[in-house]
Scaffold this motif. Sequence first.
Motif, short mmCIF file in Angstrom:
data_model
loop_
_atom_site.label_atom_id
_atom_site.label_comp_id
_atom_site.label_asym_id
_atom_site.label_seq_id
_atom_site.Cartn_x
_atom_site.Cartn_y
_atom_site.Cartn_z
N ARG A 31 -19.38 39.54 105.76
CA ARG A 31 -19.17 38.92 107.06
C ARG A 31 -19.50 37.45 106.96
O ARG A 31 -20.12 37.01 105.99
N CYS A 32 -19.11 36.69 107.98
CA CYS A 32 -19.56 35.31 108.11
C CYS A 32 -20.55 35.29 109.27
O CYS A 32 -20.20 35.62 110.41
N HIS A 33 -21.78 34.93 108.96
CA HIS A 33 -22.84 34.89 109.97
C HIS A 33 -22.70 33.65 110.85
O HIS A 33 -22.57 32.53 110.34
N MET A 34 -22.77 33.86 112.16
CA MET A 34 -22.89 32.73 113.09
C MET A 34 -24.37 32.33 113.15
O MET A 34 -25.22 33.18 113.41
N PRO B 244 -12.81 31.62 114.75
CA PRO B 244 -13.73 32.74 114.98
C PRO B 244 -14.40 33.16 113.66
O PRO B 244 -13.89 32.87 112.57
N MET B 245 -15.51 33.89 113.78
CA MET B 245 -16.26 34.29 112.58
C MET B 245 -15.42 35.15 111.65
O MET B 245 -15.51 35.03 110.42
N ARG C 91 -12.22 35.05 111.15
CA ARG C 91 -11.29 34.18 110.43
C ARG C 91 -12.04 33.38 109.36
O ARG C 91 -11.52 33.19 108.24
N LEU C 92 -13.23 32.91 109.66
CA LEU C 92 -14.01 32.19 108.66
C LEU C 92 -14.31 33.07 107.46
O LEU C 92 -14.29 32.60 106.32
N ARG C 93 -14.57 34.36 107.70
CA ARG C 93 -14.79 35.26 106.56
C ARG C 93 -13.52 35.38 105.72
O ARG C 93 -13.57 35.38 104.49
N ASN D 33 -19.46 32.58 104.14
CA ASN D 33 -20.52 33.58 104.35
C ASN D 33 -21.41 33.25 105.54
O ASN D 33 -22.04 34.15 106.10
N LEU D 34 -21.52 31.98 105.87
CA LEU D 34 -22.31 31.58 107.02
C LEU D 34 -21.71 30.32 107.63
O LEU D 34 -21.11 29.50 106.92
N ALA D 35 -21.84 30.22 108.95
CA ALA D 35 -21.34 29.05 109.68
C ALA D 35 -22.44 28.57 110.60
O ALA D 35 -22.85 29.30 111.51
#
Length: 297
Positions: free
Chosen positions: A16-19, A223-224, A226-228, A233-235
């Motif tokens: 996932r990409c963490h917010m 969105p997270m 889409r970033l993944r 991995n983190l934003a």
Amino acid sequence: MASKAEKLRASLKEDRCHMVPCCWDALSAKMIGDAGFPFTFMSGFAVSAARLGLPDTGLISYAEMAGQLRDICAATPIPVIGDGDTGYGNALNVERTVRGYAQAGAACVMIEDQLAPKRCGHTKGKLVVDRAEAVDRIRAAAHARDEVRRAGGDILILARTDARGVDSLDEAVWRANAFRDAGADILFVEAPQSEAEMVRITKEAPGIHMANMVEGGKTPIPPMGRLRELGFNLAIFPLTLFSASMRAIATSLAAMKTERHPADQLMSFDDLKRTVGFDAYYDAESRYAGARKDAAE
């Protein structure tokens, strides 16, 4: 018990990409942890503004940043990534910064390749050091990290390059690869200007990648999910909470200047007390014979 660095490492292995809301003082860090976020990032922009009332242009010192970081790490059990700027000097200063941030309780420290005095990544006037010095900073950071681990501690290295805005995306990708090879745990190419650039960074410089989401900045904010997909991995959101708090203060001040009470801007007194820790304090106080009888009133 897992160290904060181990907890951060485990979070970054998730698919996932963490917010990541960013903090600037002990209270903001505590609130982020209490809200259920698994880790946070100490924003240099926000610390400089809150602690000094000055812009993020290299005016804040190592000692001031390390002191703020120590208070932040003490206020929350969640891992904290500390902004270590350029390392505050040469390679030996970088080593000291990594050791000092580890002692302050940071799970990770960010070291960047800007020429001092550094600038916020989404503002004008940035310059970067040459390749050799940039890589030496990360080698020094990795060396200090390894020393910390041999002594029983733990910390990760986040390597940042601002070469995209100063030179080219090609140079930024080269530096990201060189930083990984020099021992960086996490890679951060600042200020890509499109999703196409973002995906090129993560594909051509394999590793764990961080995105910097500045509202009104140069990088799009997908969105997270889409970033993944783009490989992140983190934003981090370095100014979202700080900007919201500044706006609330400005709105309340404007109301008070006209002798109006800004009631609609306020947290209830009970929520305010609970957030800063009065309820937890009273619970702890009740364990002892000399506890005040009126603590819960």
